[in-house]
Scaffold this motif. Structure first.
Motif, PDB file in Angstrom:
ATOM      1  N   MET A  52       0.940  -1.341  -0.421  1.00 33.71           N
ATOM      2  CA  MET A  52       0.090  -0.413  -0.166  1.00 33.71           C
ATOM      3  C   MET A  52       0.557   1.550  -0.074  1.00 33.71           C
ATOM      4  O   MET A  52       2.037   1.541   1.119  1.00 33.71           O
ATOM      5  CB  MET A  52      -0.956   0.039   1.264  1.00 33.71           C
ATOM      6  N   SER A  53       0.551   2.118  -0.531  1.00 37.83           N
ATOM      7  CA  SER A  53       1.284   3.324  -1.143  1.00 37.83           C
ATOM      8  C   SER A  53       0.859   4.184   0.667  1.00 37.83           C
ATOM      9  O   SER A  53       0.128   4.465   0.948  1.00 37.83           O
ATOM     10  CB  SER A  53       0.604   3.408  -2.544  1.00 37.83           C
ATOM     11  N   VAL A  54       2.121   5.133   0.595  1.00 36.50           N
ATOM     12  CA  VAL A  54       2.627   6.001   1.431  1.00 36.50           C
ATOM     13  C   VAL A  54       2.154   7.342   1.159  1.00 36.50           C
ATOM     14  O   VAL A  54       3.396   7.733   0.351  1.00 36.50           O
ATOM     15  CB  VAL A  54       3.369   5.888   2.492  1.00 36.50           C
ATOM     16  N   ARG A  55       1.713   8.207   1.619  1.00 36.94           N
ATOM     17  CA  ARG A  55       1.779   8.962   1.008  1.00 36.94           C
ATOM     18  C   ARG A  55       1.520  10.559   2.873  1.00 36.94           C
ATOM     19  O   ARG A  55       0.295  10.906   3.273  1.00 36.94           O
ATOM     20  CB  ARG A  55       0.568   9.684  -0.293  1.00 36.94           C
ATOM     21  N   GLU A  56       2.824  10.925   3.415  1.00 41.16           N
ATOM     22  CA  GLU A  56       2.459  11.932   4.722  1.00 41.16           C
ATOM     23  C   GLU A  56       3.923  12.786   4.555  1.00 41.16           C
ATOM     24  O   GLU A  56       4.655  12.488   3.629  1.00 41.16           O
ATOM     25  CB  GLU A  56       2.123  10.549   5.600  1.00 41.16           C
ATOM     26  N   LEU A  57       3.470  13.554   5.323  1.00 38.81           N
ATOM     27  CA  LEU A  57       4.365  14.268   5.922  1.00 38.81           C
ATOM     28  C   LEU A  57       4.665  14.160   7.032  1.00 38.81           C
ATOM     29  O   LEU A  57       4.095  14.033   8.088  1.00 38.81           O
ATOM     30  CB  LEU A  57       3.946  15.694   5.818  1.00 38.81           C
ATOM     31  N   VAL A  58       7.176  14.247   7.328  1.00 41.16           N
ATOM     32  CA  VAL A  58       6.796  13.906   8.552  1.00 41.16           C
ATOM     33  C   VAL A  58       7.981  14.917   8.694  1.00 41.16           C
ATOM     34  O   VAL A  58       8.282  15.957   8.307  1.00 41.16           O
ATOM     35  CB  VAL A  58       7.659  12.866   8.567  1.00 41.16           C
ATOM     36  N   VAL A  59       7.319  16.055   9.821  1.00 37.69           N
ATOM     37  CA  VAL A  59       7.188  17.770  10.471  1.00 37.69           C
ATOM     38  C   VAL A  59       8.527  17.459  11.429  1.00 37.69           C
ATOM     39  O   VAL A  59       7.927  16.395  12.236  1.00 37.69           O
ATOM     40  CB  VAL A  59       6.257  18.099  10.815  1.00 37.69           C
ATOM     41  N   LEU A  60       9.417  17.692  11.100  1.00 35.98           N
ATOM     42  CA  LEU A  60      10.994  17.651  11.689  1.00 35.98           C
ATOM     43  C   LEU A  60      11.267  18.658  12.583  1.00 35.98           C
ATOM     44  O   LEU A  60      11.989  18.392  13.086  1.00 35.98           O
ATOM     45  CB  LEU A  60      11.838  16.827  10.975  1.00 35.98           C
ATOM     46  N   GLY A  61      10.710  19.779  12.007  1.00 34.12           N
ATOM     47  CA  GLY A  61      11.178  20.859  12.718  1.00 34.12           C
ATOM     48  C   GLY A  61      10.207  22.635  11.410  1.00 34.12           C
ATOM     49  O   GLY A  61       9.949  22.161  10.948  1.00 34.12           O
ATOM     50  N   THR A  62       9.856  22.977  13.105  1.00 33.75           N
ATOM     51  CA  THR A  62       8.385  23.770  12.547  1.00 33.75           C
ATOM     52  C   THR A  62       8.950  25.378  13.418  1.00 33.75           C
ATOM     53  O   THR A  62       7.986  26.225  13.239  1.00 33.75           O
ATOM     54  CB  THR A  62       6.878  23.277  13.551  1.00 33.75           C
ATOM     55  N   ALA A  63      10.221  25.519  13.792  1.00 36.87           N
ATOM     56  CA  ALA A  63      10.384  27.289  14.257  1.00 36.87           C
ATOM     57  C   ALA A  63      10.560  27.913  13.180  1.00 36.87           C
ATOM     58  O   ALA A  63      11.266  27.320  12.196  1.00 36.87           O
ATOM     59  CB  ALA A  63      12.232  26.991  15.561  1.00 36.87           C
ATOM     60  N   SER A  64      11.285  29.266  13.107  1.00 40.60           N
ATOM     61  CA  SER A  64      11.793  29.411  12.446  1.00 40.60           C
ATOM     62  C   SER A  64      13.367  30.140  12.677  1.00 40.60           C
ATOM     63  O   SER A  64      13.839  29.367  12.886  1.00 40.60           O
ATOM     64  CB  SER A  64      10.501  31.292  12.362  1.00 40.60           C
ATOM     65  N   GLN A  65      13.556  31.230  12.479  1.00 39.71           N
ATOM     66  CA  GLN A  65      14.784  31.321  13.460  1.00 39.71           C
ATOM     67  C   GLN A  65      15.678  31.101  13.985  1.00 39.71           C
ATOM     68  O   GLN A  65      16.601  31.132  14.043  1.00 39.71           O
ATOM     69  CB  GLN A  65      15.492  33.140  13.213  1.00 39.71           C
ATOM     70  N   VAL A  66      14.981  30.877  15.308  1.00 37.47           N
ATOM     71  CA  VAL A  66      15.722  31.210  16.587  1.00 37.47           C
ATOM     72  C   VAL A  66      14.886  29.111  16.783  1.00 37.47           C
ATOM     73  O   VAL A  66      13.574  29.458  17.009  1.00 37.47           O
ATOM     74  CB  VAL A  66      14.993  31.827  17.915  1.00 37.47           C
ATOM     75  N   PRO A  67      15.213  28.060  17.460  1.00 38.73           N
ATOM     76  CA  PRO A  67      14.707  27.576  17.477  1.00 38.73           C
ATOM     77  C   PRO A  67      14.351  27.291  19.721  1.00 38.73           C
ATOM     78  O   PRO A  67      15.123  27.934  19.753  1.00 38.73           O
ATOM     79  CB  PRO A  67      16.073  25.729  17.266  1.00 38.73           C
ATOM     80  N   GLY A  68      13.355  26.370  19.694  1.00 34.04           N
ATOM     81  CA  GLY A  68      13.011  26.440  20.995  1.00 34.04           C
ATOM     82  C   GLY A  68      13.152  25.976  21.582  1.00 34.04           C
ATOM     83  O   GLY A  68      13.367  23.998  21.253  1.00 34.04           O
ATOM     84  N   ARG A  69      13.010  24.591  22.898  1.00 30.60           N
ATOM     85  CA  ARG A  69      12.435  23.567  23.665  1.00 30.60           C
ATOM     86  C   ARG A  69      12.017  22.507  22.575  1.00 30.60           C
ATOM     87  O   ARG A  69      12.242  21.663  23.106  1.00 30.60           O
ATOM     88  CB  ARG A  69      12.310  23.640  25.251  1.00 30.60           C
ATOM     89  N   GLU A  70      10.736  23.068  22.324  1.00 34.10           N
ATOM     90  CA  GLU A  70       9.590  22.059  21.247  1.00 34.10           C
ATOM     91  C   GLU A  70       9.833  22.036  20.237  1.00 34.10           C
ATOM     92  O   GLU A  70       9.418  21.905  19.554  1.00 34.10           O
ATOM     93  CB  GLU A  70       8.609  22.575  22.057  1.00 34.10           C
ATOM     94  N   ARG A  71      10.795  23.173  19.751  1.00 28.54           N
ATOM     95  CA  ARG A  71      10.966  23.095  18.084  1.00 28.54           C
ATOM     96  C   ARG A  71      11.843  23.212  17.905  1.00 28.54           C
ATOM     97  O   ARG A  71      12.492  24.602  17.980  1.00 28.54           O
ATOM     98  CB  ARG A  71       9.499  24.625  17.557  1.00 28.54           C
ATOM     99  N   ASN A  72      11.864  22.966  16.969  1.00 29.82           N
ATOM    100  CA  ASN A  72      13.859  22.366  15.988  1.00 29.82           C
ATOM    101  C   ASN A  72      13.918  23.458  14.953  1.00 29.82           C
ATOM    102  O   ASN A  72      12.264  23.131  14.319  1.00 29.82           O
ATOM    103  CB  ASN A  72      13.803  21.313  15.869  1.00 29.82           C
ATOM    104  N   HIS A  73      14.276  23.729  14.250  1.00 27.47           N
ATOM    105  CA  HIS A  73      14.823  24.498  13.238  1.00 27.47           C
ATOM    106  C   HIS A  73      13.317  23.415  11.785  1.00 27.47           C
ATOM    107  O   HIS A  73      13.543  22.783  12.254  1.00 27.47           O
ATOM    108  CB  HIS A  73      16.898  24.699  12.481  1.00 27.47           C
ATOM    109  N   ASN A  74      13.742  24.713  10.800  1.00 27.77           N
ATOM    110  CA  ASN A  74      12.835  24.191   9.720  1.00 27.77           C
ATOM    111  C   ASN A  74      13.570  22.157   9.566  1.00 27.77           C
ATOM    112  O   ASN A  74      14.195  21.935   9.859  1.00 27.77           O
ATOM    113  CB  ASN A  74      12.242  24.586   8.346  1.00 27.77           C
TER     114      ASN A  74
END
Length: 304
Positions: A1-23
């Motif tokens: 079965m084909s898989v189509r999904e987005l794995v989110v590795l990071g969601t911060a912008s210029q400065v990463p935080g404790r819960e958000r890595n860089h993009n």
């Protein structure tokens, strides 16, 4: 079965935080892997997300600000360490060639990965394959920046009840799909008689930009629209000054472009409450909204 999904590795912008890595965003698409904007820490985030370097077939960099590319050296070195044998295609703004070269050879390592460089100089289709077309479109940011759009070719969906009506079974189904028609004695059955049109799916990836024609072109009828929403609308002037979007603007794009599923990401460190982004976007866009979180997985919607 084909898989189509987005794995989110990071969601911060210029400065990463404790819960958000860089993009960092890995789109898994029927056995192909498209890694978008590997920011600092992407290699470790992939480990935590349970995806390997061998899953990457293409690397797509929108621009050369650090939060979108500083993870590239680690990802490529991990590919060599893991013995990735297939070629890995790298797409990036050609005007930033010197930055890509520095990242590609940032340190000493046993370099065995076949990285095929395909810099972008203008709008248009930059790659084609079983996945369909990969397109790039120039965006409006203080540095040269491109967004990406994956377009699957359309096809036809076979209808079992109609196949049964004409007595078409087993290998005959595949033959009909390949040739377009089958002859049974004096009767000819065309593929159009036993199928319906199946529209190809679309995924759009829009990072740092002001509103511009390129944004709307990429987002047009996207099944999955991954788009930056660095600011809330209360700081729209700041977003305009630094070349970014607000959550309201991102939702406006989704609504006007008839997107199906909206994924908001690239959040400024000034905001602690992600629900604010959802609430602002929901005032404009009536479809499904996801406020991206690190290490989450977002499925591509089922075909309409």
């Amino acid at each position: 079965m084909s898989v189509r999904e987005l794995v989110v590795l990071g969601t911060a912008s210029q400065v990463p935080g404790r819960e958000r890595n860089h993009n960092g965003y890995l789109l898994l698409w029927d056995g192909q892997g498209f890694l978008f904007d590997p920011g600092e820490g992407t290699q470790r985030q992939m480990l935590l997300a349970g995806v390997s370097a061998s899953a990457i077939d293409r690397i797509c960099i929108t621009h050369f600000h650090g939060d979108h590319c500083l993870g590239l050296p680690g990802v490529i070195q991990r590919m060599s360490l893991d013995g990735v044998l297939h070629p890995v295609y790298a797409h990036y703004p050609g005007s930033g060639q010197e930055f890509f070269d520095r990242l590609r050879h940032a340190s000493v390592f046993h370099d065995t990965t076949n990285v095929v460089e395909e810099p972008i100089s203008d709008d248009g289709t930059i790659a084609e394959g079983e996945f369909g077309q990969l397109r790039a479109r120039r965006l409006d940011h203080p540095v040269d920046s491109f967004g990406y759009q994956l377009i699957e070719p359309g096809g036809r969906r076979m209808l079992p009840e109609l196949l049964a009506r004409f007595g078409i079974t087993g290998p005959e189904v595949g033959q009909l799909q390949r040739t377009g028609s089958l002859r049974f004695g004096s009767r000819v059955v065309s593929v159009e008689q036993v199928s319906v049109v199946r529209k190809g799916q679309r995924v759009a990836f829009v990072m740092d930009t002001r509103l511009c024609d390129g944004v709307y072109d990429l987002a047009d009828r996207a099944d999955l629209l991954v788009i930056e929403s660095t600011f809330l609308s209360g700081e729209a002037a700041l977003a305009e000054e630094y070349g970014h979007l607000t959550a309201r603007q991102a939702a406006q794009v989704a609504a006007e472009s008839k997107a199906s599923k909206l994924v908001l990401t690239h959040f400024s460190q000034r905001y602690d409450d992600p629900t604010l982004f959802y609430e602002e976007a929901a005032e404009v866009f009536g479809g499904e909204i996801v406020v991206a979180a690190d290490l989450s997985r977002v499925t591509v919607p089922r075909r309409k």
